[in-house]
Scaffold this motif. Structure first.
Motif, PDB file in Angstrom:
ATOM      1  N   PHE A   1       0.424  -1.506  -0.402  1.00  0.00           N
ATOM      2  CA  PHE A   1       0.386  -0.333  -0.189  1.00  0.00           C
ATOM      3  C   PHE A   1       0.498   1.535  -0.397  1.00  0.00           C
ATOM      4  CE2 PHE A   1      -2.284   3.422   1.350  1.00  0.00           C
ATOM      5  CZ  PHE A   1      -3.673   3.045   1.563  1.00  0.00           C
ATOM      6  N   TYR A   2       0.906   2.507  -0.729  1.00  0.00           N
ATOM      7  CA  TYR A   2       1.472   2.711  -1.113  1.00  0.00           C
ATOM      8  C   TYR A   2       1.132   4.384  -1.171  1.00  0.00           C
ATOM      9  CZ  TYR A   2       5.349   6.056  -3.748  1.00  0.00           C
ATOM     10  OH  TYR A   2       5.939   7.001  -4.289  1.00  0.00           O
ATOM     11  N   HIS A   3       1.463   4.748  -0.597  1.00  0.00           N
ATOM     12  CA  HIS A   3       0.804   7.246  -0.390  1.00  0.00           C
ATOM     13  C   HIS A   3       1.658   7.550  -1.445  1.00  0.00           C
ATOM     14  CE1 HIS A   3      -0.850   6.678   4.449  1.00  0.00           C
ATOM     15  NE2 HIS A   3      -1.547   6.387   3.217  1.00  0.00           N
ATOM     16  N   SER A   4       0.635   7.823  -2.577  1.00  0.00           N
ATOM     17  CA  SER A   4       1.339   9.090  -3.490  1.00  0.00           C
ATOM     18  C   SER A   4       1.078   9.921  -3.289  1.00  0.00           C
ATOM     19  CB  SER A   4       0.855   8.357  -4.264  1.00  0.00           C
ATOM     20  OG  SER A   4      -0.690   8.719  -5.051  1.00  0.00           O
ATOM     21  N   ASN A   5       1.660  10.610  -3.494  1.00  0.00           N
ATOM     22  CA  ASN A   5       2.121  12.997  -3.897  1.00  0.00           C
ATOM     23  C   ASN A   5       1.835  13.168  -2.454  1.00  0.00           C
ATOM     24  OD1 ASN A   5       0.680  12.797  -6.919  1.00  0.00           O
ATOM     25  ND2 ASN A   5      -0.866  12.906  -6.461  1.00  0.00           N
TER      26      ASN A   5
END
Length: 137
Positions: free
Chosen positions: A51-55
């Motif tokens: 699970f990748y937090h983008s921006n």
């Protein structure tokens, strides 16, 4: 088992929200890219992903698991795209930032490094092992 990476902007859907969904999990909807759609279609029950937090944050923060395979996405009026359902498995003790991933020579070919716009992407077995270790697992 295949491994994946799911990108989400924390202001739209955060790791904390994913965890709060508990065992029932949530639908990974809203994907409108044909390559990402193919990745969703390839997913099987039990596949895990980062699970990748983008921006905001730009870091791998947790691991999710597919609990329902590809099915229609009701938010897609065209009927061309679908989704999978995922549940939170575990948080990474240490988030692994994009900067740290780019600095690791063994991850130079990771899709996250070379195609930052793709919202759902495969992760190789070696990449999975390296990023998990970087995150304290």
């Amino acid at each position: 088992m295949a491994h994946w990476l799911y990108k989400s902007e924390p202001s739209a859907w955060s790791w904390e929200q994913q965890v709060a969904a508990a065992e029932s999990g949530t639908s990974w909807n809203g994907v409108r890219n044909h390559l990402a759609k193919q990745h969703l279609q390839a997913m099987r029950l039990g596949d895990q992903g980062f699970f990748y937090h983008s921006n905001e944050g730009k870091a791998v923060v947790g691991i999710v698991e597919v609990i329902r395979t590809y099915h229609p996405d009701p938010t897609d009026e065209s009927g061309r795209f679908g989704m999978v359902d995922v549940r939170a498995v575990t948080a990474l003790p240490r988030p692994v930032t994009l900067e740290a991933i780019k600095a690791e020579p063994r991850l130079k070919d990771m899709i996250l490094v070379n195609n930052s716009r793709l919202s759902v992407q495969p992760v190789t077995e070696d990449e999975w092992t390296i990023v998990r270790a970087m995150g304290g697992l």
